[in-house]
Design an enzyme around this catalytic site. Sequence first.
Site, PDB file in Angstrom:
ATOM      1  N   GLY A 179       9.926  12.135  14.749  1.00 23.41           N
ATOM      2  CA  GLY A 179       9.352  11.095  13.753  1.00 23.41           C
ATOM      3  C   GLY A 179       8.513  11.370  12.840  1.00 23.41           C
ATOM      4  O   GLY A 179       8.180  10.716  11.725  1.00 23.41           O
ATOM      5  N   CYS A 183      12.205  17.667  -2.590  1.00 27.29           N
ATOM      6  CA  CYS A 183      12.652  18.452  -1.485  1.00 27.29           C
ATOM      7  C   CYS A 183      11.933  17.868  -0.304  1.00 27.29           C
ATOM      8  O   CYS A 183      10.738  17.880  -0.580  1.00 27.29           O
ATOM      9  CB  CYS A 183      12.521  19.970  -1.723  1.00 27.29           C
ATOM     10  SG  CYS A 183      13.807  20.596  -2.926  1.00 27.29           S
ATOM     11  N   GLU A 239      15.333  12.601  -4.689  1.00 29.03           N
ATOM     12  CA  GLU A 239      16.266  13.264  -5.452  1.00 29.03           C
ATOM     13  C   GLU A 239      17.793  13.530  -4.833  1.00 29.03           C
ATOM     14  O   GLU A 239      17.609  13.753  -3.711  1.00 29.03           O
ATOM     15  CB  GLU A 239      15.869  14.513  -6.000  1.00 29.03           C
ATOM     16  CG  GLU A 239      16.232  15.180  -7.115  1.00 29.03           C
ATOM     17  CD  GLU A 239      15.662  16.601  -7.423  1.00 29.03           C
ATOM     18  OE1 GLU A 239      14.470  16.481  -8.055  1.00 29.03           O
ATOM     19  OE2 GLU A 239      16.190  17.742  -7.176  1.00 29.03           O
TER      20      GLU A 239
HETATM   21  N1  ACO Z   1      21.022  14.674  14.554  1.00 30.15           N
HETATM   22  C1  ACO Z   1      21.290  13.374  14.429  1.00 30.15           C
HETATM   23  N2  ACO Z   1      20.152  12.521  13.845  1.00 30.15           N
HETATM   24  C2  ACO Z   1      18.982  13.108  13.406  1.00 30.15           C
HETATM   25  C3  ACO Z   1      18.916  14.470  13.474  1.00 30.15           C
HETATM   26  C4  ACO Z   1      20.209  15.258  14.087  1.00 30.15           C
HETATM   27  N3  ACO Z   1      20.032  16.647  14.018  1.00 30.15           N
HETATM   28  N4  ACO Z   1      17.730  14.800  12.935  1.00 30.15           N
HETATM   29  C5  ACO Z   1      17.326  13.657  12.624  1.00 30.15           C
HETATM   30  N5  ACO Z   1      18.130  12.454  13.086  1.00 30.15           N
HETATM   31  C6  ACO Z   1      17.755  11.200  12.848  1.00 30.15           C
HETATM   32  C7  ACO Z   1      16.914  10.719  13.660  1.00 30.15           C
HETATM   33  O1  ACO Z   1      17.303  10.245  15.244  1.00 30.15           O
HETATM   34  C8  ACO Z   1      15.941   9.458  13.089  1.00 30.15           C
HETATM   35  O2  ACO Z   1      16.996   8.431  13.260  1.00 30.15           O
HETATM   36  P1  ACO Z   1      16.358   7.133  14.078  1.00 30.15           P
HETATM   37  O3  ACO Z   1      14.989   6.721  13.380  1.00 30.15           O
HETATM   38  O4  ACO Z   1      17.523   6.158  13.798  1.00 30.15           O
HETATM   39  O5  ACO Z   1      16.115   7.649  15.188  1.00 30.15           O
HETATM   40  C9  ACO Z   1      15.905  10.006  11.558  1.00 30.15           C
HETATM   41  O6  ACO Z   1      17.124  10.938  11.343  1.00 30.15           O
HETATM   42  C10 ACO Z   1      14.757  10.598  11.278  1.00 30.15           C
HETATM   43  O7  ACO Z   1      14.277  11.509  12.187  1.00 30.15           O
HETATM   44  P2  ACO Z   1      12.746  11.877  12.141  1.00 30.15           P
HETATM   45  O8  ACO Z   1      12.349  12.430  13.555  1.00 30.15           O
HETATM   46  O9  ACO Z   1      11.908  11.012  11.622  1.00 30.15           O
HETATM   47  O10 ACO Z   1      12.968  13.201  10.883  1.00 30.15           O
HETATM   48  P3  ACO Z   1      12.789  14.743  11.195  1.00 30.15           P
HETATM   49  O11 ACO Z   1      11.484  14.863  11.323  1.00 30.15           O
HETATM   50  O12 ACO Z   1      13.979  15.179  12.001  1.00 30.15           O
HETATM   51  O13 ACO Z   1      13.110  15.188   9.706  1.00 30.15           O
HETATM   52  C11 ACO Z   1      14.670  15.896   8.114  1.00 30.15           C
HETATM   53  C12 ACO Z   1      14.443  14.839   9.107  1.00 30.15           C
HETATM   54  C13 ACO Z   1      13.377  16.005   7.183  1.00 30.15           C
HETATM   55  C14 ACO Z   1      15.871  15.454   7.151  1.00 30.15           C
HETATM   56  C15 ACO Z   1      14.860  17.083   8.728  1.00 30.15           C
HETATM   57  O14 ACO Z   1      15.959  16.905   9.567  1.00 30.15           O
HETATM   58  C16 ACO Z   1      15.011  18.490   7.725  1.00 30.15           C
HETATM   59  O15 ACO Z   1      13.855  19.001   7.589  1.00 30.15           O
HETATM   60  N6  ACO Z   1      16.332  18.971   7.645  1.00 30.15           N
HETATM   61  C17 ACO Z   1      16.328  19.904   6.975  1.00 30.15           C
HETATM   62  C18 ACO Z   1      16.109  19.930   5.465  1.00 30.15           C
HETATM   63  C19 ACO Z   1      16.642  18.768   4.829  1.00 30.15           C
HETATM   64  O16 ACO Z   1      18.091  18.468   4.908  1.00 30.15           O
HETATM   65  N7  ACO Z   1      15.882  17.848   4.179  1.00 30.15           N
HETATM   66  C20 ACO Z   1      16.413  16.812   3.458  1.00 30.15           C
HETATM   67  C21 ACO Z   1      16.890  17.341   1.939  1.00 30.15           C
HETATM   68  S1  ACO Z   1      17.359  15.771   1.094  1.00 30.15           S
HETATM   69  C22 ACO Z   1      16.145  16.190  -0.169  1.00 30.15           C
HETATM   70  O17 ACO Z   1      15.214  16.949  -0.327  1.00 30.15           O
HETATM   71  C23 ACO Z   1      15.779  14.961  -0.920  1.00 30.15           C
END
Ligand code: ACO
Length: 471
Positions: free
Chosen positions: A337, A326, A360
């Site tokens: 980022g 996760c 996963e």
């Molecule tokens: N809408 C559109 N694009 C988004 C969003 C959003 N709300 N959030 C992130 N992104 C995109 C970003 O634009 C970026 O893309 P780019 O590099 O092309 O500009 C990319 O996703 C990553 O952005 P980061 O800023 O590096 O990531 P962030 O710190 O926002 O974390 C994460 C991403 C961990 C998935 C976060 O959204 C989160 O914690 N979500 C809730 C939990 C979740 O869904 N976790 C993943 C589950 S899958 C697993 O656990 C294996």
Amino acid sequence: MTDDTDERETICDSAASLVEGCRLPVRMAGGNDWPLAEIVSIKEIRESRFFYVHYIDFNKRLDEWVTEERLDTRKVQFPRRDGPAQGTGVSTPKKLGLGAGMGGGSVPSRPSSPVAAELVNGSAVLAAALHKKMSRKRKGVSLESEAGEARGGAEAAGAEARPESQEALPRSTGSMVAHHDDVVTRMKNVEMIMLGRHRIRPWYFSPYPQMVHLPCIYICEFCLKYRKSLKCLEMHLAKCNLRHPPGNEIYRKGSISFFEIDGRKNKVYAQNLCLLAKLFLDHKTLYYDTDPFLFYVMTDFDARGFHIVGYFSKEKESTEDYNVACILTMPPYQRKGYGKLLIEFSYELSKFEGKTGSPEKPLSDLGLLSYRSYWAHTILDFLICAKPTGDFESPQITINEICEQTSIKKEDVISTLQNLNLINYYKGQYIITLNHELITSHSRAMEKRATRIDPKCLHWTPKDWSKRAKW
Ligand code: ACO
Ligand code: ZN
């Protein structure tokens, strides 16, 4: 809309006849969009009815309680008698939760895995826990059935256990398993949390024991213990000496650190981290058996301490080559980022282990976006930097070399190359062609990634968990 649903559409003068399972247009918060939504639950407070709705084509984090004025009762689809209205919305493609009315790109979603098993409580907990201890390698103790009810100890001591029928369940994943969408766990149960200086609105259900119907849960940002009131938290903070997560600090560069936490040695912390994470992770069910996992918590340091920014969990031993179970960035830090930094760190660990790895499955919508973005950046970087060898004009690279250099698993490398439309068939062989536009947009994207993982700052030796008698 199918003929089937048309048949069930009915004009309905008032909201009085609405029942759970009805589908109708609902005005989304903060805009004037009226997407189709399903009524998940109805409650009455002082003669007013409130409806908990799920917007069919949107992620569940946008689900909310609405009043009657926001329902368009002219076009209602009533649920069929022979079952709930066409699924629960979990298997429809979702739009991203970009805020009300903004829509967003559609990404494929996954069906939630079927989870059988009734849940037991009371003395069975002990029996099941004993059973688990004896037969464990990969079984979990679940709190899912608590459904926010007041049971169990304040520090997550009152875990409920699944009985033998657990055998039929999908295996636990990062202390969570893909879950069955029952009506209670479909609804957000925590209105607000306070974590350090942040007040955060949760996205999904999380089974915090004894924390029902509270306006806010107050969480110590260092040890992650939770309290019912600010006063109780203040009392805790007066005693709590922790200013960073427990475990070993294995990485530090600038203000960013990573702490490695063993789910067996720091069980309460690991369980509390899972409870907190579940508020923002939809597709996993919380499991209390944290023993088989390591947790990598990323923090940002200032004069007050090491503040949690995000984390990922990782199985000590993964037969499927998963390097992340996760992953989460805390909402106040999202879209800056940090998600990609967490992902980069997870692959750095895989490089130290000399393995390829993959997250996963299933991935969430935001998880998929972040991974695709990370994979594209990393693979393009490698391809652009590659030099021609021998007499060849262009670099000769195999997919296996990309995997070895980046630790990205083969199937993810291939899917990324396909998504970027880079693979072409030319004169009897597959070649990768990069155009200038792509190279320019890639370098612009890389410039934005100011903070990167520096492998020199990682002080870590992988452990071979298979050689240990016990995790
Ligand atoms: N809408 C559109 N694009 C988004 C969003 C959003 N709300 N959030 C992130 N992104 C995109 C970003 O634009 C970026 O893309 P780019 O590099 O092309 O500009 C990319 O996703 C990553 O952005 P980061 O800023 O590096 O990531 P962030 O710190 O926002 O974390 C994460 C991403 C961990 C998935 C976060 O959204 C989160 O914690 N979500 C809730 C939990 C979740 O869904 N976790 C993943 C589950 S899958 C697993 O656990 C294996
Ligand atoms: Zn504390």
